[in-house]
Scaffold this motif. Structure first.
Motif, PDB file in Angstrom:
ATOM      1  N   UNK A 143       8.581   9.497 -13.932  1.00 43.80           N
ATOM      2  CA  UNK A 143       7.960   8.883 -12.755  1.00 43.80           C
ATOM      3  C   UNK A 143       8.663   7.583 -12.398  1.00 43.80           C
ATOM      4  N   UNK A 144       8.734   7.241 -11.102  1.00 47.14           N
ATOM      5  CA  UNK A 144       9.317   5.953 -10.734  1.00 47.14           C
ATOM      6  C   UNK A 144       8.565   4.796 -11.388  1.00 47.14           C
ATOM      7  N   UNK A 145       9.306   3.759 -11.760  1.00 45.34           N
ATOM      8  CA  UNK A 145       8.684   2.587 -12.375  1.00 45.34           C
ATOM      9  C   UNK A 145       7.539   2.045 -11.520  1.00 45.34           C
ATOM     10  N   UNK A 146       7.749   1.984 -10.211  1.00 40.83           N
ATOM     11  CA  UNK A 146       6.718   1.441  -9.326  1.00 40.83           C
ATOM     12  C   UNK A 146       5.426   2.242  -9.386  1.00 40.83           C
ATOM     13  N   UNK A 147       5.528   3.548  -9.633  1.00 38.07           N
ATOM     14  CA  UNK A 147       4.330   4.383  -9.719  1.00 38.07           C
ATOM     15  C   UNK A 147       3.484   3.992 -10.925  1.00 38.07           C
ATOM     16  N   UNK A 148       4.144   3.675 -12.042  1.00 34.37           N
ATOM     17  CA  UNK A 148       3.421   3.222 -13.238  1.00 34.37           C
ATOM     18  C   UNK A 148       2.666   1.923 -12.943  1.00 34.37           C
ATOM     19  N   UNK A 149       3.339   1.009 -12.231  1.00 34.19           N
ATOM     20  CA  UNK A 149       2.727  -0.287 -11.938  1.00 34.19           C
ATOM     21  C   UNK A 149       1.542  -0.123 -10.982  1.00 34.19           C
ATOM     22  N   UNK A 150       1.709   0.711  -9.969  1.00 31.17           N
ATOM     23  CA  UNK A 150       0.614   0.973  -9.031  1.00 31.17           C
ATOM     24  C   UNK A 150      -0.612   1.512  -9.759  1.00 31.17           C
ATOM     25  N   UNK A 151      -0.382   2.420 -10.689  1.00 34.44           N
ATOM     26  CA  UNK A 151      -1.495   3.027 -11.419  1.00 34.44           C
ATOM     27  C   UNK A 151      -2.245   1.985 -12.240  1.00 34.44           C
ATOM     28  N   UNK A 152      -1.518   1.020 -12.797  1.00 38.10           N
ATOM     29  CA  UNK A 152      -2.144  -0.025 -13.606  1.00 38.10           C
ATOM     30  C   UNK A 152      -2.889  -1.052 -12.751  1.00 38.10           C
ATOM     31  N   UNK A 153      -2.339  -1.350 -11.582  1.00 41.94           N
ATOM     32  CA  UNK A 153      -2.946  -2.370 -10.730  1.00 41.94           C
ATOM     33  C   UNK A 153      -4.159  -1.851  -9.959  1.00 41.94           C
ATOM     34  N   UNK A 154      -4.133  -0.589  -9.572  1.00 43.87           N
ATOM     35  CA  UNK A 154      -5.151  -0.055  -8.662  1.00 43.87           C
ATOM     36  C   UNK A 154      -6.593  -0.315  -9.112  1.00 43.87           C
ATOM     37  N   UNK A 155      -6.941  -0.086 -10.389  1.00 48.59           N
ATOM     38  CA  UNK A 155      -8.328  -0.306 -10.779  1.00 48.59           C
ATOM     39  C   UNK A 155      -8.728  -1.782 -10.824  1.00 48.59           C
ATOM     40  N   UNK A 156      -7.745  -2.670 -10.739  1.00 52.57           N
ATOM     41  CA  UNK A 156      -8.018  -4.098 -10.884  1.00 52.57           C
ATOM     42  C   UNK A 156      -8.141  -4.821  -9.547  1.00 52.57           C
ATOM     43  N   UNK A 157      -7.860  -4.112  -8.453  1.00 54.63           N
ATOM     44  CA  UNK A 157      -7.797  -4.749  -7.138  1.00 54.63           C
ATOM     45  C   UNK A 157      -8.527  -3.909  -6.100  1.00 54.63           C
ATOM     46  N   UNK A 158      -8.805  -4.539  -4.958  1.00 56.41           N
ATOM     47  CA  UNK A 158      -9.516  -3.820  -3.894  1.00 56.41           C
ATOM     48  C   UNK A 158      -8.558  -3.129  -2.935  1.00 56.41           C
ATOM     49  N   UNK A 170      17.816   0.654  -6.473  1.00 61.77           N
ATOM     50  CA  UNK A 170      16.455   0.210  -6.184  1.00 61.77           C
ATOM     51  C   UNK A 170      15.636   0.363  -7.460  1.00 61.77           C
ATOM     52  N   UNK A 171      15.363  -0.759  -8.098  1.00 61.64           N
ATOM     53  CA  UNK A 171      14.797  -0.751  -9.442  1.00 61.64           C
ATOM     54  C   UNK A 171      13.468   0.008  -9.518  1.00 61.64           C
ATOM     55  N   UNK A 172      12.600  -0.229  -8.551  1.00 56.80           N
ATOM     56  CA  UNK A 172      11.284   0.383  -8.603  1.00 56.80           C
ATOM     57  C   UNK A 172      11.288   1.895  -8.527  1.00 56.80           C
ATOM     58  N   UNK A 173      12.401   2.469  -8.081  1.00 58.69           N
ATOM     59  CA  UNK A 173      12.494   3.925  -7.952  1.00 58.69           C
ATOM     60  C   UNK A 173      13.178   4.589  -9.136  1.00 58.69           C
ATOM     61  N   UNK A 174      13.642   3.786 -10.099  1.00 62.77           N
ATOM     62  CA  UNK A 174      14.220   4.359 -11.317  1.00 62.77           C
ATOM     63  C   UNK A 174      13.097   4.950 -12.156  1.00 62.77           C
ATOM     64  N   UNK A 175      13.384   6.050 -12.824  1.00 57.69           N
ATOM     65  CA  UNK A 175      12.311   6.797 -13.474  1.00 57.69           C
ATOM     66  C   UNK A 175      12.111   6.418 -14.936  1.00 57.69           C
ATOM     67  N   UNK A 176      10.863   6.449 -15.341  1.00 59.94           N
ATOM     68  CA  UNK A 176      10.444   6.282 -16.725  1.00 59.94           C
ATOM     69  C   UNK A 176       9.455   7.404 -17.025  1.00 59.94           C
ATOM     70  N   UNK A 177       9.753   8.205 -18.026  1.00 60.76           N
ATOM     71  CA  UNK A 177       8.905   9.356 -18.366  1.00 60.76           C
ATOM     72  C   UNK A 177       8.641  10.233 -17.131  1.00 60.76           C
TER      73      UNK A 177
END
Length: 208
Positions: A34-49, A25-32
């Motif tokens: 944390x799961x990759x998906x967690x990095x993406x969520x953090x970037x998207x959150x301030x841009x969306x409602x 499951x790609x989104x659960x593979x870790x980078x630094x």
């Protein structure tokens, strides 16, 4: 009329099979750490409602990752892992907003102004879809179609397209008024399609 953050729901596309990563499951593979998906969520959150996560496996883990952002996990409504269009359809159907901003789960450095730039282009061109093109050091262009801002009113048309057995993202985009927004820096759109590419990301320096 300018598109605002309140009109946009973010979607993290994490519903694939991860074939090129050996089926993990790609989104659960870790980078630094944390799961990759967690990095993406953090970037998207301030841009969306609001945020959605398209996932067909490990929905409980994704729900936990998304909980700080009140993200909802949605599964494909089309059987057989038909690709990113099925994730887009699930996101459009679940979003309670006029627009959906999508990004893949394996692009941890996506731009913090992605929504703003795509929204400006979509509005200025009276388009239905705005997506991303990048230029490399030689000036060669690459399209990144799953980074996109789409009108959620397109859901019925996308559902019919998938029901007809069609699967190609670009072919569906071609049915609608689509604008490509040029980003001069490729690095924010780097993604990890293999475990080796993930290892390369671990060593690489992000765009800042």
């Amino acid at each position: 009329m300018q598109i605002t953050r309140e009109q946009i729901t973010g979607l993290v596309l994490a519903g694939g099979r991860g074939t090129r990563m050996g089926g993990v499951d790609k989104g659960l593979q870790t980078l630094h750490g944390e799961p990759l998906a967690a990095h993406v969520l953090r970037r998207l959150a301030p841009q969306t409602s609001a945020l959605l996560i398209s996932a067909n496996r490990h929905s409980d883990i994704y729900a936990a990752l998304g909980s700080p952002y009140r993200a909802t996990v949605v599964a494909d409504t089309v059987a057989g892992f038909p690709g990113p269009l099925a994730g887009l359809l699930a996101g459009m159907q679940a979003a309670g907003s006029e627009y959906l901003l999508s990004a893949p789960c394996d692009s941890p450095w996506l731009p913090t102004d992605l929504a703003a730039r795509l929204a400006q282009a979509l509005d200025a061109n009276h388009a239905d879809i705005a997506t991303v093109t990048t230029l490399d050091a030689h000036g060669d262009a690459s399209l990144h179609p799953v980074f996109a801002l789409l009108r959620t009113a397109l859901a019925d048309d996308l559902g019919a397209f998938l029901a007809a057995g069609e699967r190609k993202v670009r072919a569906w985009y071609a049915r609608h008024t689509t604008v490509e927004v040029v980003f001069g820096d490729e690095r924010p759109f780097y993604n990890a399609n293999s475990l080796q590419e993930l290892a390369d990301l671990e060593r690489a320096r992000g765009p800042g």
